[in-house]
Design a protein around this motif. Sequence first.
Motif, PDB file in Angstrom:
ATOM      1  N   UNK A   1       0.810  -1.214   0.000  1.00 37.61           N
ATOM      2  CA  UNK A   1       0.000   0.000   0.000  1.00 37.61           C
ATOM      3  C   UNK A   1       0.850   1.275   0.000  1.00 37.61           C
ATOM      4  N   UNK A   2       1.760   1.386   0.961  1.00 40.00           N
ATOM      5  CA  UNK A   2       2.538   2.626   1.072  1.00 40.00           C
ATOM      6  C   UNK A   2       3.381   2.907  -0.165  1.00 40.00           C
TER       7      UNK A   2
ATOM      8  N   UNK B   1       1.061  14.470  -4.208  1.00 38.40           N
ATOM      9  CA  UNK B   1       2.063  15.379  -4.766  1.00 38.40           C
ATOM     10  C   UNK B   1       2.601  16.326  -3.687  1.00 38.40           C
ATOM     11  N   UNK B   2       1.929  16.400  -2.568  1.00 33.09           N
ATOM     12  CA  UNK B   2       2.326  17.280  -1.473  1.00 33.09           C
ATOM     13  C   UNK B   2       3.346  16.561  -0.585  1.00 33.09           C
TER      14      UNK B   2
ATOM     15  N   UNK C   1       2.829  13.309   2.111  1.00 32.97           N
ATOM     16  CA  UNK C   1       3.546  12.042   1.959  1.00 32.97           C
ATOM     17  C   UNK C   1       4.228  11.647   3.274  1.00 32.97           C
ATOM     18  N   UNK C   2       4.864  12.611   3.938  1.00 31.68           N
ATOM     19  CA  UNK C   2       5.528  12.325   5.216  1.00 31.68           C
ATOM     20  C   UNK C   2       4.510  11.969   6.299  1.00 31.68           C
TER      21      UNK C   2
ATOM     22  N   UNK D   1       4.253   8.491   8.406  1.00 25.19           N
ATOM     23  CA  UNK D   1       4.315   8.591   9.862  1.00 25.19           C
ATOM     24  C   UNK D   1       3.069   7.971  10.496  1.00 25.19           C
ATOM     25  N   UNK D   2       1.894   8.329   9.993  1.00 28.87           N
ATOM     26  CA  UNK D   2       0.644   7.817  10.568  1.00 28.87           C
ATOM     27  C   UNK D   2       0.554   6.304  10.407  1.00 28.87           C
ATOM     28  N   UNK D   3       1.068   5.790   9.290  1.00 27.13           N
ATOM     29  CA  UNK D   3       1.033   4.341   9.056  1.00 27.13           C
ATOM     30  C   UNK D   3       1.809   3.617  10.152  1.00 27.13           C
ATOM     31  N   UNK D   4       3.019   4.084  10.421  1.00 25.52           N
ATOM     32  CA  UNK D   4       3.850   3.412  11.419  1.00 25.52           C
ATOM     33  C   UNK D   4       3.446   3.774  12.844  1.00 25.52           C
TER      34      UNK D   4
END
Length: 128
Positions: free
Chosen positions: A38-39, A51-52, A56-57, A61-64
């Motif tokens: 996914x990521x 695109x931002x 993206x960061x 961050x939220x995923x981990x």
Amino acid sequence: MPPVPTSVPASPVIWLALSAAAMLVSALIHGLAGERRLLRPLLALDDGIMANPLARRIFRFAWYATAVLMLLSAATILWPGTPGGLILLIGSGWLATGLANALYTRGRHIIWLALVAAGLFALVGGWP
């Protein structure tokens, strides 16, 4: 001589350890499989919100951060002296999340069963 029991009930600690193990498996699958499936594909996109650079960061961050919170749930379940009510609350949250995931994805999301197992094991181990 008293009769020998045919089965011995499992200690609540065993159920809590199984719950924590399912939470650990959930965090690992979420982090590793989610990164690959996914990521990476999402971060390879360079249009719309992706695109931002800040978005993206934040997304990574939220995923981990989610995986870290899964691990903190596991630690809380195993922590000596954790109140039973808190264990039941965490178990209910994991169970509800797993069932909602199963219904919403019609059972196609890889992790729903581990979420349900973590919740059920916590509820059994935390039940008074």
